[in-house]
Design an enzyme around this catalytic site. Structure first.
Site, PDB file in Angstrom:
ATOM      1  N   ASP A 124      -7.951  -5.404   0.132  1.00 56.92           N
ATOM      2  CA  ASP A 124      -8.490  -6.288  -0.891  1.00 56.92           C
ATOM      3  C   ASP A 124      -8.018  -7.731  -0.784  1.00 56.92           C
ATOM      4  O   ASP A 124      -8.464  -8.575  -1.555  1.00 56.92           O
ATOM      5  CB  ASP A 124      -8.127  -5.737  -2.280  1.00 56.92           C
ATOM      6  CG  ASP A 124      -9.018  -4.564  -2.637  1.00 56.92           C
ATOM      7  OD1 ASP A 124     -10.186  -4.580  -2.216  1.00 56.92           O
ATOM      8  OD2 ASP A 124      -8.545  -3.644  -3.320  1.00 56.92           O
ATOM      9  N   HIS A 150       0.850  -1.186   0.000  1.00 56.11           N
ATOM     10  CA  HIS A 150       0.000   0.000   0.000  1.00 56.11           C
ATOM     11  C   HIS A 150       0.882   1.231   0.000  1.00 56.11           C
ATOM     12  O   HIS A 150       1.926   1.239   0.641  1.00 56.11           O
ATOM     13  CB  HIS A 150      -0.921   0.006   1.236  1.00 56.11           C
ATOM     14  CG  HIS A 150      -2.075   0.928   1.075  1.00 56.11           C
ATOM     15  ND1 HIS A 150      -1.993   2.261   1.354  1.00 56.11           N
ATOM     16  CD2 HIS A 150      -3.335   0.704   0.620  1.00 56.11           C
ATOM     17  CE1 HIS A 150      -3.161   2.831   1.090  1.00 56.11           C
ATOM     18  NE2 HIS A 150      -3.992   1.909   0.640  1.00 56.11           N
TER      19      HIS A 150
HETATM   20  N1  ACO Z   1       4.245  -7.667  -4.809  1.00 53.68           N
HETATM   21  C1  ACO Z   1       5.582  -7.631  -4.969  1.00 53.68           C
HETATM   22  N2  ACO Z   1       6.339  -6.529  -4.815  1.00 53.68           N
HETATM   23  C2  ACO Z   1       5.710  -5.396  -4.485  1.00 53.68           C
HETATM   24  C3  ACO Z   1       4.316  -5.351  -4.287  1.00 53.68           C
HETATM   25  C4  ACO Z   1       3.577  -6.544  -4.453  1.00 53.68           C
HETATM   26  N3  ACO Z   1       2.251  -6.564  -4.298  1.00 53.68           N
HETATM   27  N4  ACO Z   1       3.948  -4.095  -3.962  1.00 53.68           N
HETATM   28  C5  ACO Z   1       5.060  -3.368  -3.946  1.00 53.68           C
HETATM   29  N5  ACO Z   1       6.139  -4.151  -4.265  1.00 53.68           N
HETATM   30  C6  ACO Z   1       7.526  -3.743  -4.295  1.00 53.68           C
HETATM   31  C7  ACO Z   1       7.870  -2.958  -5.562  1.00 53.68           C
HETATM   32  O1  ACO Z   1       8.296  -3.805  -6.594  1.00 53.68           O
HETATM   33  C8  ACO Z   1       8.939  -2.025  -5.055  1.00 53.68           C
HETATM   34  O2  ACO Z   1      10.140  -2.774  -4.963  1.00 53.68           O
HETATM   35  P1  ACO Z   1      11.573  -2.046  -5.213  1.00 53.68           P
HETATM   36  O3  ACO Z   1      11.707  -1.035  -4.131  1.00 53.68           O
HETATM   37  O4  ACO Z   1      12.565  -3.151  -5.135  1.00 53.68           O
HETATM   38  O5  ACO Z   1      11.489  -1.434  -6.586  1.00 53.68           O
HETATM   39  C9  ACO Z   1       8.510  -1.679  -3.632  1.00 53.68           C
HETATM   40  O6  ACO Z   1       7.745  -2.829  -3.203  1.00 53.68           O
HETATM   41  C10 ACO Z   1       7.638  -0.425  -3.517  1.00 53.68           C
HETATM   42  O7  ACO Z   1       6.534  -0.592  -4.396  1.00 53.68           O
HETATM   43  P2  ACO Z   1       5.898   0.567  -5.247  1.00 53.68           P
HETATM   44  O8  ACO Z   1       5.227  -0.009  -6.435  1.00 53.68           O
HETATM   45  O9  ACO Z   1       6.905   1.647  -5.472  1.00 53.68           O
HETATM   46  O10 ACO Z   1       4.830   1.116  -4.199  1.00 53.68           O
HETATM   47  P3  ACO Z   1       3.611   2.058  -4.517  1.00 53.68           P
HETATM   48  O11 ACO Z   1       3.313   2.756  -3.258  1.00 53.68           O
HETATM   49  O12 ACO Z   1       3.861   2.866  -5.744  1.00 53.68           O
HETATM   50  O13 ACO Z   1       2.434   1.034  -4.916  1.00 53.68           O
HETATM   51  C11 ACO Z   1       0.664  -0.502  -4.707  1.00 53.68           C
HETATM   52  C12 ACO Z   1       1.450   0.622  -4.028  1.00 53.68           C
HETATM   53  C13 ACO Z   1       0.178  -0.044  -6.109  1.00 53.68           C
HETATM   54  C14 ACO Z   1      -0.570  -0.796  -3.859  1.00 53.68           C
HETATM   55  C15 ACO Z   1       1.551  -1.757  -4.830  1.00 53.68           C
HETATM   56  O14 ACO Z   1       1.942  -2.193  -3.552  1.00 53.68           O
HETATM   57  C16 ACO Z   1       0.876  -2.879  -5.601  1.00 53.68           C
HETATM   58  O15 ACO Z   1       0.962  -2.923  -6.834  1.00 53.68           O
HETATM   59  N6  ACO Z   1       0.178  -3.826  -4.884  1.00 53.68           N
HETATM   60  C17 ACO Z   1      -0.567  -4.872  -5.536  1.00 53.68           C
HETATM   61  C18 ACO Z   1      -1.901  -4.353  -6.059  1.00 53.68           C
HETATM   62  C19 ACO Z   1      -2.888  -4.095  -4.938  1.00 53.68           C
HETATM   63  O16 ACO Z   1      -3.080  -4.906  -4.049  1.00 53.68           O
HETATM   64  N7  ACO Z   1      -3.544  -2.933  -5.031  1.00 53.68           N
HETATM   65  C20 ACO Z   1      -4.581  -2.539  -4.065  1.00 53.68           C
HETATM   66  C21 ACO Z   1      -4.093  -1.429  -3.194  1.00 53.68           C
HETATM   67  S1  ACO Z   1      -5.294  -1.029  -1.969  1.00 53.68           S
HETATM   68  C22 ACO Z   1      -6.433  -0.143  -2.780  1.00 53.68           C
HETATM   69  O17 ACO Z   1      -6.203   0.574  -3.723  1.00 53.68           O
HETATM   70  C23 ACO Z   1      -7.773  -0.279  -2.382  1.00 53.68           C
END
Ligand code: ACO
Length: 429
Positions: free
Chosen positions: A364, A307
């Site tokens: 979720d 998140h």
């Molecule tokens: N699985 C694996 N790796 C992940 C995940 C994941 N679900 N989420 C984040 N990471 C990693 C990224 O690859 C990144 O790694 P790095 O630092 O080595 O490059 C690091 O964690 C930070 O991730 P970001 O994508 O920069 O974080 P951001 O805050 O931009 O994204 C998000 C947040 C979109 C929710 C992300 O965690 C994600 O894609 N999660 C899966 C989708 C999801 O569950 N979305 C629902 C969110 S809740 C809502 O909207 C209601």
């Protein structure tokens, strides 16, 4: 603390006023940075940018705190109803008995959609994702209720649109489900309250009357309450941005629905179940999929994990996990996907990759398990999120439009394209 932050660039000094929120959140206002120094700030994804002041929802991602109008989400999930929570978000305080009854009655009064709107459902192919038809229907409402489309609506007009939207979205969602399974629409009933009415429209049929249980109604209330607002997330920011051009509330919320649809946002609940089904179909090897999620050459992500704001736990996920356990126990359902989800969570929370990046289950991760138990089809999961988020979107649109300091949203960019290039006539290219 100082009143200002001083920014010094190229010999120019800008005093940026410090803004402090009720809970001590701090910002400094860089609004005059460009006109004073010719610099803009760069923050793709808005990871560090405040776009407004808001009095609706407070969240502290480090401590896992979420409050609507000051009230902790845990208390609302336990004691409130979706209708009461909607009132709280939109009007800023809990209603008294009379106000709550009047609000509820207004939902009953506005629950029908215009008869002509039913034709719109026929125009959609049965393969359409229900988020596509939901967004189109909400925008189309502006055509059916044009008397409410005004550039500067009064307080009363905003209230009328708000009640209409909250009430009719339920009917639109249930009708789009019935359409997709080829069954006749079930009309809203005047004797049923918000959630029971929705469940009845979704699942009742002449050959198979719907048997409503208190457990299912309560679980649905909890899910809707937990989704009702989450401050400046992707879809709410979209609603505010679209509304900042003075686009009407229907158009702004229709855009918010599209933003919510994506799998990184409200579409994640559907994506989680699809992921769990895939893992199960491939033998249930949790560690293999954790390894895929960690592999930077693999686009697979652990859906329902991570998140932008929560970095310790998502308080909504905690409540939903317990709610899923309770509901399945009460209904006597054993869902192997719930076991798989728990194994996945356990393995991820022990893994250095997820620990280092502070990745935890979000709202979720377990919500889809509850929707499955209730009988909601997979492609309707994001639609359920949209019903829940409706009061939040309305509250933010209202706050934005009633704030005299709101300006049209218009970020800047740093241009990295071609330098000035003369046009070449086609025969010389
Ligand atoms: N699985 C694996 N790796 C992940 C995940 C994941 N679900 N989420 C984040 N990471 C990693 C990224 O690859 C990144 O790694 P790095 O630092 O080595 O490059 C690091 O964690 C930070 O991730 P970001 O994508 O920069 O974080 P951001 O805050 O931009 O994204 C998000 C947040 C979109 C929710 C992300 O965690 C994600 O894609 N999660 C899966 C989708 C999801 O569950 N979305 C629902 C969110 S809740 C809502 O909207 C209601």
């Amino acid at each position: 603390m100082a009143d200002n932050v001083q920014v010094n660039i190229d010999g120019k000094t800008l005093e940026c006023p410090i803004i402090v929120g009720t809970e001590g959140d701090k910002a400094f206002d860089i609004g005059k940075l460009r006109s004073t120094t010719n610099f803009i700030t760069m923050d793709p994804g808005f990871g560090n940018t405040g776009s407004c002041k808001s009095a609706i929802t407070y969240l502290d991602g480090e401590k896992g705190v979420l409050r609507y109008r000051g009230i902790p989400i845990e208390q609302l999930a336990e004691k409130s109803t979706f209708v009461e929570t909607s009132y709280l978000l939109i009007y800023g305080r809990l209603p008294n008995q009379k106000e709550l009854e009047a609000f509820s009655d207004a939902f009953t009064e506005h629950s029908m959609i215009h008869e002509d709107m039913k034709n719109l459902f026929d125009a959609y192919p049965s393969t359409a994702h229900p988020m596509a038809s939901l967004s189109a229907m909400v925008c189309s409402m502006s055509a059916y209720y044009p008397e409410l489309i005004k550039e500067n609506p009064t307080k009363e007009e905003i209230d009328r649109i708000a009640v209409q939207l909250l009430s009719k979205i339920r009917t639109i969602c249930a009708f789009s489900h019935k359409k997709s399974i080829g069954e006749a629409f079930v009309y809203p009933r005047h004797d049923l309250r918000y959630v029971p009415n929705f469940l009845n429209m979704m699942f009742d049929s002449p050959t198979n009357p719907y048997k409503m249980t208190d457990e299912v109604v309560r679980a649905m209330q909890v899910l809707l309450i937990l989704h009702a607002d989450h401050e400046q997330n992707c879809s709410t920011s979209t609603v505010r941005l679209v509304g900042s051009s003075h686009a009407n509330l229907y158009a702004s919320i229709s855009a918010g629905i599209c933003a919510l649809w994506g799998p990184l946002h409200g579409g994640a609940n559907q994506a989680v179940i699809e992921m769990l089904e895939e893992i199960q179909a491939n033998g249930g090897d949790v560690l293999k999929y954790i390894a895929k999620a960690k592999d930077k050459n693999d686009s697979f992500r652990l859906m329902g994990f991570g998140h932008r704001v929560y970095k310790n736990f998502d308080p909504r996920a905690k409540i939903i996990k317990k709610c899923a356990d309770d509901l399945l126990n009460k209904l006597g359902i054993h869902d192997p996907l719930l076991d798989l989800a728990k194994r996945m969570e356990e393995a991820a929370l022990k893994d250095e990759y997820f620990i280092a990046r502070k990745l935890y289950p979000n709202v979720d991760f377990y919500s889809g398990i509850i929707y499955r138990a209730i009988g909601i089809p997979l492609n309707m999961f994001p639609v359920m999120f949209a019903i829940g988020r409706m009061p939040g979107w309305i509250a933010h649109w209202k706050e934005m439009i009633q704030d005299p300091t709101t300006k049209i949203g218009r970020p800047f960019q740093i241009y990295i394209g071609a330098p000035k290039t003369d046009y070449t006539p086609i025969e010389q290219r």
